[in-house]
Scaffold this active site. Structure first.
Site, short mmCIF file in Angstrom:
data_model
loop_
_atom_site.label_atom_id
_atom_site.label_comp_id
_atom_site.label_asym_id
_atom_site.label_seq_id
_atom_site.Cartn_x
_atom_site.Cartn_y
_atom_site.Cartn_z
N LYS A 184 -7.31 8.87 11.73
CA LYS A 184 -6.80 7.82 12.61
C LYS A 184 -5.47 7.35 12.07
CE LYS A 184 -7.04 3.41 12.90
NZ LYS A 184 -5.73 3.13 13.58
N GLU A 259 -5.92 3.93 -1.30
CA GLU A 259 -4.56 3.74 -1.83
C GLU A 259 -4.03 2.50 -1.13
OE1 GLU A 259 -1.05 3.17 -2.08
OE2 GLU A 259 -0.52 5.06 -1.11
N CYS A 293 4.99 1.32 -0.73
CA CYS A 293 4.15 0.59 -1.68
C CYS A 293 4.56 0.83 -3.12
CB CYS A 293 2.68 0.95 -1.48
SG CYS A 293 2.36 2.70 -1.38
N GLU A 392 3.17 -8.95 -1.65
CA GLU A 392 3.83 -7.74 -1.17
C GLU A 392 4.62 -8.07 0.10
OE1 GLU A 392 2.75 -3.03 -0.78
OE2 GLU A 392 1.25 -4.47 -0.15
#
Length: 505
Positions: A184, A259, A293, A392
């Site tokens: 997906k 992850e 990231c 983040e």
């Protein structure tokens, strides 16, 4: 509609790839794919329903016996053919990736697509090197060995920042090991994942081995993770969503690969090559418009170099050219959406109350006003516990913080729940050696930031998740280990039974 890549024509039969063919979704809800450089809708499709997910899993389950039963050589040959097909279609892939993500074409064509082709070639070779291990005669008159076997149907969920590469990182090791996959992709960036599945079919990979369902995370995604026929889930995305994935997978004891987020420290010691560190920081912070990231986000600079570093980074950032992703002179594309741009702007606006916004901190106007653009931004002098340092941001924003001693620099680098990547900058091998040992991250670069290669693992510590992408470490994660033991005497064994039950003969 854009005339660069005609998604409406390419996927006229639907935006779900199930059992070897494109079909429409059946949720009754549509999703727009928007060019973030212009705000223009380039593709509209019907989202997948939970029924579509069931169909895709059923197709993968039906294809599993044949694909897992293929020889390593047969799977390797198929992946080599896939690498060839991907290379032949490289221009189309690069165009589609830049269109849906807004990343400069030179990044898509020079990094994303070649990296994907290289991954396919790597795992084509890896498919022939999945080895069991002999344990010898650890028990008298018995020989043991270990088999590595595929797991079954793998449900994978990929993010929007690197749609093509993330699809490849999940699909390639899984199918090289003999698994089948239902992927997906992010709803807003489905194009290259669908193209990847088509390329695999053209390469002769059997129908049902790779399936793509383009649906919303809260229904199609959660249904895929909790599906009873999915043996493993591989997820890349935010830590918050990864936590939800883990909750669902726990209920079915589904194997997990996560992850998640990152907040990479960029540690500059006072003997570093300042010019190299400045260029490394700007490149590392602005790669993919900061939507990475592993991007450099926290620059810790030893105090003798701090002010010079801040001034030089600001000067270099001001030379970076935002613009049309398809124009030759563009260095920085838009963020993936206006919502993401606004989220990044919110972080910077709040930082003005506790830190210095040295450069950037705004959306450009003029010809770029309609896109999701944000200028390269440097924030200085933020406190370690501030939002800009700890959260983040996922945009073209670098935060600079001074430190005094080496101990302090490494402690600050580790003062985060994340642990995906980091870099250390120094001419002293002992300093960098210490940094690579003591910084808690899955990858620590020395005098560089960002490069990745197919042969080496990518994955984090702490709240950055667990599991590895790329490399043989990734390949092995898509297998399960079986111990096989042989009785070497070729006679009925009664001694062991007597030990347990006594002599009943």
């Amino acid at each position: 509609m854009s005339d660069r890549f005609q998604a409406e024509k390419r996927f006229a039969d639907g935006a779900q790839f199930i059992d070897g063919r494109l079909v429409p979704g059946t949720s009754g809800r549509t999703q727009d794919v928007v060019d973030p450089a212009t705000g223009e809708t380039v593709f509209r499709y019907e989202l997948a329903s939970t029924n579509d997910v069931d169909d895709a899993v059923a197709a993968a389950l039906a294809a599993y016996p044949g694909w897992s039963g293929a020889t390593p050589g047969e799977r390797s040959d198929a992946l080599h053919r896939l690498a060839t097909v991907l290379a032949a279609q490289a221009d189309d892939f690069a165009q589609a990736e830049s269109l849906q993500c807004g990343k400069p074409l030179k990044l898509s064509a020079g990094f994303d697509v070649p990296g994907t082709i290289d991954n396919a070639a790597f795992f084509a070779g890896a498919a022939r090197h999945l080895q069991g291990t002999s344990a010898g005669e650890y028990s008298a008159d018995h020989t043991s060995y270990v088999r590595r076997e595929p797991i079954g149907v793998v449900g994978s969920i990929a993010p929007w920042n690197y749609p093509l590469q993330m699809a490849a990182w999940k699909i390639l090791p899984a199918i090289a090991a003999g698994n089948t996959v239902v992927l997906k992709p992010a709803e807003i960036t489905p194009l290259t994942s669908l193209m990847f599945a088509e390329a695999a079919q053209q390469a002769g990979i059997p129908d049902g081995v790779i399936n793509i369902v383009c649906g919303a995370g809260r229904d199609a995604g959660e249904h895929l993770v909790g599906h009873p026929d999915v043996a493993m889930t591989s997820f890349t995305g935010s830590t918050a969503v990864g936590t939800r994935v883990a909750e669902i997978a726990t209920a079915t004891v589904t194997r997990l690969h996560l992850e998640l987020g990152g907040k990479a420290p960029f540690v500059v010691f006072d003997d570093a090559d300042l010019e190299a560190a400045v260029h490394g920081a700007v490149a590392g912070a602005l790669i993919n418009t900061g939507q990475d990231c592993t991007a450099a986000t926290r620059a810790y600079v030893q105090r003798p170099l701090y002010e010079a570093f801040v001034a030089a980074v600001a000067d270099l950032m001001e030379t970076v050219r935002p613009g049309d992703p398809f124009a030759d002179g563009t260095d920085l594309g838009p963020l993936v959406s206006h919502a993401q741009r606004d989220r990044v702007a919110g972080f910077v606006d709040r930082a003005r109350a506790y830190a210095r916004v040295v450069t950037g901190g705004e959306a450009p106007g003029g010809a770029l006003a309609g896109g999701a653009y944000y200028r390269p931004t440097l924030i200085a002098d933020a406190a370690q516990d501030s939002e800009a340092v700890q959260s983040e941001i996922f945009g073209p924003v670098l935060v600079a913080v001074p430190f005094d001693t080496d101990d302090e620099g490494i402690a600050l680098a580790n003062d985060t729940p994340y642990g995906l990547a980091a870099s250390a900058w120094s001419r002293d091998v002992y300093r960098t050696g210490r940094a690579t040992r003591e910084i808690k991250a899955g990858c620590v670069w020395v005098n560089d930031h960002i490069p990745i290669i197919s042969e080496m693992p990518h994955g984090g510590y702490g709240r950055s998740g667990y599991g590895k992408d790329m490399s043989m470490y990734s390949f092995e994660e898509y297998t399960q280990v079986k111990h096989v033991m042989y009785d070497n005497t070729a006679v009925a064994r009664k001694d062991w039974h007597r030990t347990i039950f006594g002599d009943r003969t």
